[in-house]
Design a protein around this motif. Sequence first.
Motif: not given
Length: 156
Positions: A110-129
């Motif tokens: 009943g005693k909350q110390a922390e609350a948060k929401v996390v959004l996450d995502y990822h992607f990959v990029v290639q080294m341009p040639r």
Amino acid sequence: MLQFMVEKLNQQLHAHGMISDIVLRSDHSLLEESEGQEVLITFSEAEDEKQPTATIHLFSIAEEDSCEIEVEIDYPYSLQYEEIQGLWTQAKSLVAECSLTEKRRFVEPGKQAEAKVVLDYHFVVQMPRTEAEEMAFTETIARFSADLGMLVKLNT
């Protein structure tokens, strides 16, 4: 690749907020003969601990000459269910592939110390040639930076 990515992101992100920290982390496996590196970039709209903060993780994929970009955006305040759904709806309209995690930490029942929401995502990029790849890469990083700038400003 990591230094190249930090330079490109540094150029783009400043138009959408502020970078407060850049850390190079190096890990050496005790079980395998391998070493990995990761760059962490901390980004937010402004220097305020009550505002959303993004951590951008950059992982070099050497054998593919590419880089994985993983983003975690912490919304460090307690939200009601409807507010969380509203935040996720807004975020998904910007980045369809994002996921949401709600974290609540209690120090006793009943005693909350922390609350948060996390959004996450990822992607990959290639080294341009080529010049065409360079243009596409620059467009991807510019769009990513603009989207991230909007994500750290989302309010419920």
